[in-house]
Design a protein around this motif. Structure first.
Motif, short mmCIF file in Angstrom:
data_model
loop_
_atom_site.label_atom_id
_atom_site.label_comp_id
_atom_site.label_asym_id
_atom_site.label_seq_id
_atom_site.Cartn_x
_atom_site.Cartn_y
_atom_site.Cartn_z
N ALA A 413 0.83 -1.21 0.00
CA ALA A 413 0.00 0.00 0.00
C ALA A 413 0.87 1.26 0.00
O ALA A 413 0.55 2.24 -0.70
CB ALA A 413 -0.93 0.00 1.21
N VAL A 414 1.94 1.27 0.78
CA VAL A 414 2.85 2.42 0.81
C VAL A 414 3.50 2.61 -0.56
O VAL A 414 3.64 3.75 -1.04
CB VAL A 414 3.91 2.23 1.90
CG1 VAL A 414 5.06 3.21 1.72
CG2 VAL A 414 3.29 2.41 3.28
N ALA A 415 3.89 1.53 -1.20
CA ALA A 415 4.46 1.64 -2.54
C ALA A 415 3.44 2.22 -3.51
O ALA A 415 3.78 3.05 -4.37
CB ALA A 415 4.93 0.26 -3.02
N THR A 416 2.19 1.83 -3.37
CA THR A 416 1.12 2.33 -4.24
C THR A 416 0.92 3.83 -4.03
O THR A 416 0.82 4.61 -5.00
CB THR A 416 -0.19 1.58 -3.96
OG1 THR A 416 0.02 0.18 -4.13
CG2 THR A 416 -1.29 2.04 -4.90
N ALA A 417 0.85 4.25 -2.77
CA ALA A 417 0.66 5.68 -2.47
C ALA A 417 1.85 6.50 -2.91
O ALA A 417 1.70 7.61 -3.44
CB ALA A 417 0.41 5.85 -0.97
N THR A 418 3.06 5.98 -2.71
CA THR A 418 4.28 6.70 -3.12
C THR A 418 4.32 6.86 -4.63
O THR A 418 4.68 7.93 -5.15
CB THR A 418 5.53 5.94 -2.64
OG1 THR A 418 5.47 5.80 -1.21
CG2 THR A 418 6.80 6.70 -3.01
N ASP A 419 3.95 5.82 -5.36
CA ASP A 419 3.98 5.88 -6.83
C ASP A 419 3.01 6.92 -7.35
O ASP A 419 3.31 7.64 -8.30
CB ASP A 419 3.64 4.50 -7.39
CG ASP A 419 3.85 4.42 -8.89
OD1 ASP A 419 5.02 4.48 -9.32
OD2 ASP A 419 2.86 4.32 -9.62
N ARG A 420 1.83 7.03 -6.73
CA ARG A 420 0.86 8.01 -7.21
C ARG A 420 1.35 9.43 -6.93
O ARG A 420 1.11 10.34 -7.75
CB ARG A 420 -0.49 7.78 -6.53
CG ARG A 420 -1.60 8.62 -7.15
CD ARG A 420 -2.91 8.46 -6.43
NE ARG A 420 -3.98 9.15 -7.13
CZ ARG A 420 -5.18 9.37 -6.63
NH1 ARG A 420 -5.48 8.91 -5.42
NH2 ARG A 420 -6.11 10.00 -7.33
N GLU A 421 2.03 9.64 -5.81
CA GLU A 421 2.56 10.97 -5.51
C GLU A 421 3.60 11.39 -6.54
O GLU A 421 3.65 12.55 -6.95
CB GLU A 421 3.20 11.00 -4.11
CG GLU A 421 2.21 11.25 -3.00
CD GLU A 421 2.87 11.81 -1.76
OE1 GLU A 421 4.09 12.08 -1.81
OE2 GLU A 421 2.19 11.98 -0.76
N ILE A 422 4.45 10.43 -6.98
CA ILE A 422 5.45 10.75 -7.98
C ILE A 422 4.79 11.12 -9.31
O ILE A 422 5.21 12.01 -10.03
CB ILE A 422 6.40 9.54 -8.17
CG1 ILE A 422 7.18 9.29 -6.88
CG2 ILE A 422 7.36 9.76 -9.32
CD1 ILE A 422 7.98 8.02 -6.89
N GLU A 423 3.69 10.41 -9.62
CA GLU A 423 2.95 10.68 -10.86
C GLU A 423 2.44 12.10 -10.89
O GLU A 423 2.39 12.74 -11.94
CB GLU A 423 1.79 9.68 -10.95
CG GLU A 423 0.99 9.78 -12.24
CD GLU A 423 -0.11 8.73 -12.28
OE1 GLU A 423 -1.27 9.11 -12.59
OE2 GLU A 423 0.18 7.58 -11.97
N ARG A 424 2.05 12.62 -9.73
CA ARG A 424 1.57 13.98 -9.67
C ARG A 424 2.69 14.99 -9.92
O ARG A 424 2.49 16.08 -10.35
CB ARG A 424 0.92 14.26 -8.30
CG ARG A 424 -0.37 13.49 -8.08
CD ARG A 424 -0.87 13.70 -6.67
NE ARG A 424 -2.10 12.97 -6.43
CZ ARG A 424 -2.69 12.90 -5.23
NH1 ARG A 424 -2.17 13.53 -4.17
NH2 ARG A 424 -3.80 12.22 -5.05
#
Length: 424
Positions: A413-424
């Protein structure tokens, strides 16, 4: 021989000695002691047997306690130094550490609030009163007021603080010491880090010896408990303990799904399907490290960037245990209710503070060692006797299943949230 979550992860940073612990034999010692004690209760042999087993149990318990402070200090310096290095790795690492910190804080606070409520709704069985003798004589550290609590955060004399097992100021000192090492010239910092690594390994060797004879010590302690309570009452109490503490780990599991959904933008059903293989490996191995390949595959299924998942997930396995503060707090609160210790908001705050810091330093330890080293300082900071931990450690392998599954799920879940932040 069964191996717990943290034992299989002990070499994640390549720095700690390998220790094998007789987990199943320790559980057998607990069950055997309860059964033998039940048979002896009320017989003429009761006093004669207790005269032999009581000193053995007390000696083993003291041996278990004697390495807590030096080992905690060494592990905190090692763990926080590693955390500081990770924070320097770049923006991805800092975002990841932010989500980790949020998970740890929320887990510990939720446990401090909800565990007492859970114990009010489902109280500890009355037969558990006999377990009080295992910890009723422990020292109680009180935090009487806000002013004195704030003043107690700093120890003017570390030797005196160690002698008084004042864990909160000791924990803060070692955390500051570890951060200070990062400001020293590279050579000086490395010398001190090697010293604390060697100190930690020496303490681990000693506590490994102590835990190798845990079946004998646990048998002796359990026999005395069963003589006072009867085996059925003790078994019921241990089952109640396993279920209530595991419930606090389940909160972290639920939070992982919510994090992936709300911060990662992944639907609950999709995330559940993707993470299920990793959870299956976690259930069967009780090891986050062994689950790492499956976690990476879950990240591929979720279509996370490889540069994110390949960095975040191995680092999370090395330095992050989402369930540690919450479940460790739950154990300390359970023992407090068991021994009749009233927990004020100040004492709970002290426990949360120690739980958060200690969680950084115990991630590479065998589960049995981690149980004592992580929960002992929390209990001491809250004024809770630590003696009952010597019996509860024998069943830690069962709540450890929940720890591993929730940790693995939160890592993804942390990897998922971190990846979305980078996308932004």
């Amino acid at each position: 021989m069964a191996v717990t979550e943290s034992e299989k992860d002990r070499d994640a940073d390549g720095g700690l000695v390998s220790i094998r612990i007789p987990v199943w034999w320790t559980l057998a010692g607990l069950v055997g002691g309860l059964l033998v004690g039940s048979l002896l209760a009320g017989t003429q042999l009761e006093e004669a047997v207790l005269a032999i087993t009581a000193p053995i149990g007390a000696m083993w318990l003291r041996a278990l306690q004697m390495t807590i402070i030096p080992l905690v200090g060494a592990l905190l310096v090692m763990g926080i130094s590693q955390l500081v290095e990770a924070a320097r790795a770049g923006a991805v690492a800092r975002r990841m550490l932010g989500w980790m910190a949020l998970a740890l804080v929320l887990g510990s606070v939720a446990s401090a609030v909800l565990m007492p409520l859970l114990l009010d709704i489902f109280p500890i069985p009355a037969a558990a009163n006999a377990l009080l003798a295992a910890g009723a004589n422990g020292p109680a550290q009180e935090v009487p007021g806000v002013g004195e609590f704030i003043a107690s955060l700093v120890a003017p004399n570390l030797i005196a603080a160690a002698a008084e097992t004042a864990m909160l100021p000791l924990t803060i000192f070692f955390a500051l010491f570890a951060v200070a090492l990062s400001r020293l010239p590279r050579g000086q910092g490395d010398v001190l880090r090697r010293f604390f690594r060697a100190l930690g390994n020496a303490m681990l060797v000693i506590i490994g010896w102590v835990l190798w004879v845990a079946p004998v010590g646990v048998f002796a302690l359990a026999l005395g408990v069963a003589v006072r309570a009867g085996g059925n009452g003790a078994f019921l109490t241990l089952l109640h303990y396993i279920l209530t503490v595991s419930a606090m780990g389940a909160l972290t599991l639920v939070a992982a799904y919510l994090l992936a959904w709300l911060a990662g933008g992944v639907g609950l059903a999709r995330f559940a399907r993707a993470v299920l293989p990793a959870q299956t490996v976690a259930l069967s191995t009780q090891s986050s490290l062994a689950s790492l390949p499956a976690m990476l595959e879950s990240a591929r299924t979720l279509r996370l960037r490889e540069e994110t998942s390949d960095f975040v997930l191995p680092l999370a396995v090395a330095i992050f245990r989402a369930t540690s503060p919450g479940m460790n707090m739950a154990v300390a609160i359970y023992v407090a209710h068991l021994t009749g210790v009233a927990l004020s908001p100040g004492l709970l705050a002290a426990g949360i503070a120690v739980a958060l810091v200690i969680s950084v330093g115990s991630v590479s330890l065998p589960g049995t060692i981690s149980f004592v080293i992580s929960i002992g300082p929390i209990a001491l900071a809250m004024g809770v006797p630590i003696e009952p931990l010597a019996l509860l450690v024998a069943v830690e392998m069962l709540p450890d299943i929940m720890r591993t599954i929730a940790n693995v799920t939160m890592n993804v879940a942390v990897a998922t949230a971190t990846d979305r932040e980078i996308e932004r």
